[in-house]
Enzyme design. Sequence first.
Site, PDB file in Angstrom:
ATOM      1  N   GLY A 486       0.782  -1.224   0.000  1.00 26.39           N
ATOM      2  CA  GLY A 486       0.000   0.000   0.000  1.00 26.39           C
ATOM      3  C   GLY A 486       0.815   1.276   0.000  1.00 26.39           C
ATOM      4  N   SER A 528      10.351   2.334   7.440  1.00 24.35           N
ATOM      5  CA  SER A 528      10.464   3.392   6.434  1.00 24.35           C
ATOM      6  C   SER A 528      11.798   3.298   5.683  1.00 24.35           C
ATOM      7  CB  SER A 528      10.349   4.794   7.063  1.00 24.35           C
ATOM      8  OG  SER A 528       9.313   4.832   8.010  1.00 24.35           O
ATOM      9  N   ALA A 731      16.311  11.456  -1.211  1.00 22.18           N
ATOM     10  CA  ALA A 731      15.099  11.105  -0.461  1.00 22.18           C
ATOM     11  C   ALA A 731      15.384  10.416   0.868  1.00 22.18           C
ATOM     12  CB  ALA A 731      14.212  10.213  -1.317  1.00 22.18           C
ATOM     13  N   GLY A 735       7.174   6.534   5.604  1.00 20.77           N
ATOM     14  CA  GLY A 735       6.016   5.692   5.917  1.00 20.77           C
ATOM     15  C   GLY A 735       5.501   5.731   7.340  1.00 20.77           C
ATOM     16  N   GLU A 736       6.375   5.947   8.299  1.00 21.18           N
ATOM     17  CA  GLU A 736       5.950   5.866   9.703  1.00 21.18           C
ATOM     18  C   GLU A 736       5.836   7.221  10.374  1.00 21.18           C
ATOM     19  OE1 GLU A 736       8.048   2.166  11.596  1.00 21.18           O
ATOM     20  OE2 GLU A 736       9.441   3.384  10.465  1.00 21.18           O
TER      21      GLU A 736
END
Lengths: 797, 156, 293
Positions: A486, A528, A731, A735-736
């Site tokens: 996802g 992440s 980058a 995510g977290e």
Amino acid sequence: MAHRYIGKRLPQLDSFHKVTGIATFTHDLELPGMLYAKLVTSIYPHAKVSKVDASEALKVPGVVTIATGRDFPYRLGIYVGDRDVLAMDKVNWVGHPVAAVVAETLEAAEKAVDLVEVEYEPLEPVFDPLKALEPDAPLIHPKLGEYRRAPAFTPVPGTNIANRFVLKRGNVEKGFEESNVVIEKEFKLPFVSHAYLETQSTIAQYKMDGTVEVWTSAQSPFAVRYLMALSLGIPVGNITVNVPFVGGGFGGKAGLAWEPLTALLSKKAGYRPVKLELSRKEQFTSGAVRDGVYAKVKAGAKKDGRLMALKGRLIFDAGGYGDYTVNVSRAAGYSFGEVYDLPNVYCESLAVYTNKVPTTAMRGFGHPEAVWAVERTVEMVSSELGVDPLEIRLKNVVKPGVSVTVTGEKLRKDAGNPSDCLDAVAKAINWGGPVRKPGEPWRYIGKGISVFCKGPAQPPNAASSAIIKLNEDGTVDLMVGTGNFGQGTVTSLTQIVAEELGIPVEKVKFKFIRGTDSMAYTWQTVGSRGLYTDGNAVLEALEDVKKQIKEVASQVLRVKPEDLEIRDEKVYLKGRPWESIPLSELVMGYTYPNGNSIGGPIIGRGKYISPLNTYLDPETGQGIPTIFYTYGATGCIVEVDALTGKVRVLKAVQAFDLGKAINPLMVECQIDGGFIMGMSVALFEEITFDERGWVQNPNFSAYWVAHARDIPDEMMEISIENPQSDGPYGARGIGEVVMLGVPPAIANAVYHAIGVNINNMPMHPENIWKEIKKQKPELLEELKRKLMEIRELKVER
Amino acid sequence: MARNITLIVNGVKREVEIEDNELLLDVLREKLKVKSVKAACWRGECGACTILLNGEPVKSCIVLAAEADGSEITTVEGLIKDGELSPIQRAFIENGALQCGFCTPAFTLFCHYILSTRPDITEEELREELSGIICRCGTYKQIIRAVMQAKKHYKK
Amino acid sequence: MSFGAPYLTLPSFKYVKPKTLREVLEFLAEHGEDAKIMAGGVAVIDFLKERLTEADYIVDIKGIEELGGIKYEENKGLTMGSTITLYSLRESRIIREKYSALHEALKTLDPILIHRATIGGNICEAFPWMDTVPPLLVFDAELNIISLKGKRKVKLKDFIKGTAEIDLNPDEILESIFVPEPPVNSKSKYVKVLAKSEFGVVNIACLVSNPVDPSKRIVKLAYGAASPTPTLVPQVEEIFRREAPLNKLIEEATSVVLETVSPMTDIHASEEYRRYLIDVLTRKILFELLTAD
């Protein structure tokens, strides 16, 4: 240079599959001859299993076999091997699997489960982690000292302490002495569920030749394979783990779960494939959830708001096993206050066994727990001193290139900048500016902010690799073991390949089965780390590919490789764009007109391992725990209905220094999704237990997660792009960190609105009401009076 | 008791033998292999198993297969006409209205239903109407944006 | 035995789908004890799955003409067939305009489930938090019950006897629900406090008519989710018939409500919090309706 794909809002490349329903999850898979497994689970929180009688259950038509703990004498775990496959001789929580039925149909298995007779000898349970720390507390893992464990962990045999971690820098006591203000507060966080929609689901087939094939809803195929091999004593290469589409992970599908049990059941059932899929109730009671925490934090500051010392004691309630939670609690310990430049810091972080549902990693990995306590503490310091909450944060946050972190790491110049995040968020919510006047006199509006950071909590030697194969027609197979559940990382990696090779993104093939046999190794997709670590491996593989292409092309064009460039599916001679060779003529080897050929199939290989990380000092926790820090700030405007205690977020803003947004659409989805999950955890979520240790709310009626009607009226996402020189295109992971700051930002806004400090989650109406009653009973009296004075009221939606 | 029922699934007549105690969810998934219909709570809470039963949205985990005898069933596969995605499916893709994808078939189908029956729905009403399905990834804002964008294609 | 009975499949039963009301009643007359009636199935299927109930027969009463439909007669009232879906009711113009507390209650429900859930089911489940019940109580709903032996009427307030306990014999079914025309110039409202679950912890329905004229003033209050059974507080009506300052009457009504409702502690909220909510929200809803123009 303008990028063609980097920085573009590209939809996830598997979107078509998802909107048409052809995306196949483990949930959807069936194998020929497949059997169904169902768990028999404990009704006692702590008991000896004296007898399991399956004789009646075996008579149910369709039942093939029934296994108990004694059948599978293995121990499982990633950091501490404290899990059994099925309860061996003792159960540690209500829901602990004691036996498993395997049958031709799920219906038969469910019938048989009722008929398995288990005799228990109840033992004294302990539910409160503080009680579990007392010397005479019942021992939940008497063999703790014998368990296999990874180097960084220190369980304390003879106690319920699964791990103890200490962070120590400077001298906190001296820091408190030098402070003008010192406060000490307690905080609590409950157990919460990942509530990923696809429950844990696994199909395994143990084959007669000793190989094992697994299909599973997991984040990290290679970790499943390795840990399974390690636990069961099978050669790693004998196991194939396939991960199809995964219906959400959020950390809860990291590491290893039901794969060993399912494989062993397959063997016992005569080598037929077996599927084990948890029901939602089992997911709440037998699967692992996120830990609960009790924390005590003491902070000291100078009059002007300069933080002088921060001291914490974090007690992680690990439940019945704490395999992953030992590292969660460790991460909370080493990251304690890490967004701040603190001269003196001390934190003791413990993971403690109790007779409750076991716990595991969840998005944020110990950081949400620590950030809650720290950001609430800083807010209380700011109000005690009368220093503006934004100002106190700007004054104390780490400065790249200048500050030293809590683990003693001098921050690099390109580490990212929390001040930029704070400034952006403050501007977006008009910090310090007026708030809208609410419709009713008992409604209050407040603004809150928080600041925080996170890096991947991984072992220092966690590695990644990538293989890039060029196909006959110039299409590309990207083989990297990154999980696809996802977040969209694989889409971002695909964008990088297309950008670097100068080919349309459609030509880079995204494989939907993330399998150990078809992908290059990566340790796990957690923390992440995927975009950064796997991205670096992909970039190295791309260099390898380009080098090979240019080598062949340079021979054909009779120039030096460095004079060539690759774009638009061709190799060009720099400065002479009319001279080129199509990639498709090079990828399998170049053939001259007379048939002579050079080169050969091109396969690029890349890898990444962090050269900088260290183990942390066992006494002080000093060292380099992580490969990068992603800094962020959350701001929100909330409305508190002080009459009922209901909190509603009106506006949400988050800013992250993510270095470079490879795919801003995916970044947007992560930031908003993280806010919504953080808000849901902050306002609603709490697994509750009754006095017998039974989960009271193992379903989505009684355990509320945010729905569409609960989201803020307005959500803003801000990307700050101070590049990380060694990140792919600069980058960092995202995510977290997107959910870390949400609960404290909301609580800080509640404080701003009504002057009441909320230090325990969740902030559901009853808890808010209780705190108002405790801290500001006069407010409730006043509101009641106002209520009786109001004559005309506007009826609100 | 075993019995035969007829279901018209996405326009195709399907006959299937079922037991009285079988759920429509299981018959669709296990017997007819319509796997876009997901299960995540098995008790009518999460909405991942939402289908259209004779044009009305229902959560198929709390519907008996026997009840549906003779019914028309639409799942997300049924939104594709002549190999073309429907406007709502395209809008979901363009707006990033999906993450893990597990709730996506249900959400896409339900949004199609909403726009087909209430093409003038406001954003505020939509938030309420969408609250029968859980997206744990938290993609609600993008879903709402997708519906608002696809609206024009559903106007009468 | 396993903790929590986490089943995904249903136990065995026979599915019966009578075609006429007569067939339903005949079947129930014979097998009523061993049968469960199903319309939307929202509760029945869940209970079967959780092994909280069992049945030899599941009798599907959907689609039986006499049990469906919604009919409004001017100045008389509204009759709702027991199998009409909550969605149809939510979308009904009459309910929105005349029975707004019921409309507001319906709007709080899962927008997909209501396509199956029926008004009959919502009443007969008789859980404390069923949202249609408090509004129906203030609208003085009457239930039409039918069996082969004949018909009978029972007031909703007498029908629900306890948690999941109703005044319905195994051979009977709920045919329809009648709510009389609301009093002239009446206004009604529904308040639901959601805490951390799908269910309200205190649900209040209130109806007020002629607020300024004590001799004609009607005030009704009913409570759901707060105690084991939804409660209509009839004393409130008498209190507001008296001539006294509104503040005083509201004060009095609130204390009577608190004595009557007896809030409970359950996994969703404590007794203390519920008591508090009833206290302040009763005042609030009364003020809103009594002072609205």
